[in-house]
Design a protein around this motif. Sequence first.
Motif, mmCIF file in Angstrom:
data_model
loop_
_atom_site.group_PDB
_atom_site.id
_atom_site.type_symbol
_atom_site.label_atom_id
_atom_site.label_comp_id
_atom_site.label_asym_id
_atom_site.label_seq_id
_atom_site.Cartn_x
_atom_site.Cartn_y
_atom_site.Cartn_z
ATOM 1 N N ALA A 199 29.684 -32.794 -7.423
ATOM 2 C CA ALA A 199 30.307 -31.634 -6.774
ATOM 3 C C ALA A 199 29.394 -30.416 -6.859
ATOM 4 C CB ALA A 199 31.659 -31.331 -7.418
ATOM 5 N N TRP A 200 28.692 -30.276 -7.985
ATOM 6 C CA TRP A 200 27.765 -29.142 -8.134
ATOM 7 C C TRP A 200 26.626 -29.236 -7.125
ATOM 8 C CZ3 TRP A 200 22.554 -28.985 -9.700
ATOM 9 C CH2 TRP A 200 22.049 -27.707 -9.942
ATOM 10 N N TYR A 201 26.075 -30.445 -6.963
ATOM 11 C CA TYR A 201 25.039 -30.630 -5.945
ATOM 12 C C TYR A 201 25.589 -30.271 -4.567
ATOM 13 C CZ TYR A 201 21.295 -32.894 -8.622
ATOM 14 O OH TYR A 201 20.256 -33.152 -9.482
ATOM 15 N N ALA A 202 26.787 -30.760 -4.272
ATOM 16 C CA ALA A 202 27.367 -30.503 -2.957
ATOM 17 C C ALA A 202 27.579 -29.010 -2.732
ATOM 18 C CB ALA A 202 28.690 -31.253 -2.820
ATOM 19 N N SER A 203 27.957 -28.271 -3.793
ATOM 20 C CA SER A 203 28.182 -26.827 -3.652
ATOM 21 C C SER A 203 26.894 -26.084 -3.329
ATOM 22 C CB SER A 203 28.803 -26.260 -4.930
ATOM 23 O OG SER A 203 27.852 -26.223 -5.984
ATOM 24 N N ARG A 204 25.779 -26.674 -3.650
ATOM 25 C CA ARG A 204 24.475 -26.063 -3.355
ATOM 26 C C ARG A 204 23.875 -26.619 -2.072
ATOM 27 N NH1 ARG A 204 22.362 -23.565 -8.096
ATOM 28 N NH2 ARG A 204 20.257 -23.732 -7.228
ATOM 29 N N MET A 256 34.014 -25.238 -12.337
ATOM 30 C CA MET A 256 33.287 -26.462 -12.668
ATOM 31 C C MET A 256 32.919 -26.516 -14.146
ATOM 32 S SD MET A 256 30.684 -27.066 -9.484
ATOM 33 C CE MET A 256 31.274 -27.252 -7.805
#
Length: 293
Positions: A199-204, A256
Amino acid sequence: MDLSDLTIFRAVVREGGITRAAEHLNRVQSNVTTRIRQLEEDLQVPLFIREGKRLHLAPAGKILLGYADRLLALAEEAQSAIRDPHPRGVFRLGSMESTAAVRLPALLSEYGARYPKVQLELRTGTPTELSTSLLNGELDAALVAEPVAEARFESLPAFVEKTIIVTGADFPDINLDDGVPKTMLVFENGCPHRRLLEAWYASRGDMPERIVELTSYHAMLGCVIAGMGAALLPESVLCTFPEAKRLVRHPLPEGMNRLKTFLIWRKDATSPNVEALADIIAKDPQNSLAEAS
């Protein structure tokens, strides 16, 4: 042959005959006689040697008497255990690996001290695996990360873990747009920390070029120190890692950076063992949500 047959058979032996056995059992003599004959027919051997109105145990009856004593004692023990409100017997607990490594040693030590008649068995896995095992009756309770299937499980909030991303000391600052790690070090699918990292990758607006699956946090952290990539995990895990000083901790954005852990059990399968663990978690501030608030 059932337990009532064995009860009647043992009463005849102990009371020395049909008449006294019937009185002891509050049955009519004909009923006791019939049940003994039916038992002999089922086993296809005589259990008594009959001399007029007197009965003597036959060799087969002597063998059966030993088993009857053991089976009836075991049945009484089972009834006592079921009715006993105190924790006892085998308690099959599931846990995520990070929870087992950091949170459970003190918790289970206290549980074992309070309830020495309980035999604890521990299984680790992902929340999905543990939930499936609960539904299949293979576990009595489990500690899993949110979300919880409320329709299937009772749940109790247990811990809040602060989640962070860690990299090796020589890794670029991942707070910068050009510093996103191209390699993720993760557990298998179903791991809640892997889900957060994705999810963190997707947020970036990015995605990893390579995913490396590992089976333990210490192996993962060793690979992080070697510069292989980044990992997301509970910060509490670092206290168990001797090389933690060689890691760089990177905070996650709000939403997160916290992950709740719940104690869950089937709605139709609570027990004194589960209730005792829930009570310890609810009352001990070191095992509660208040710790990370």
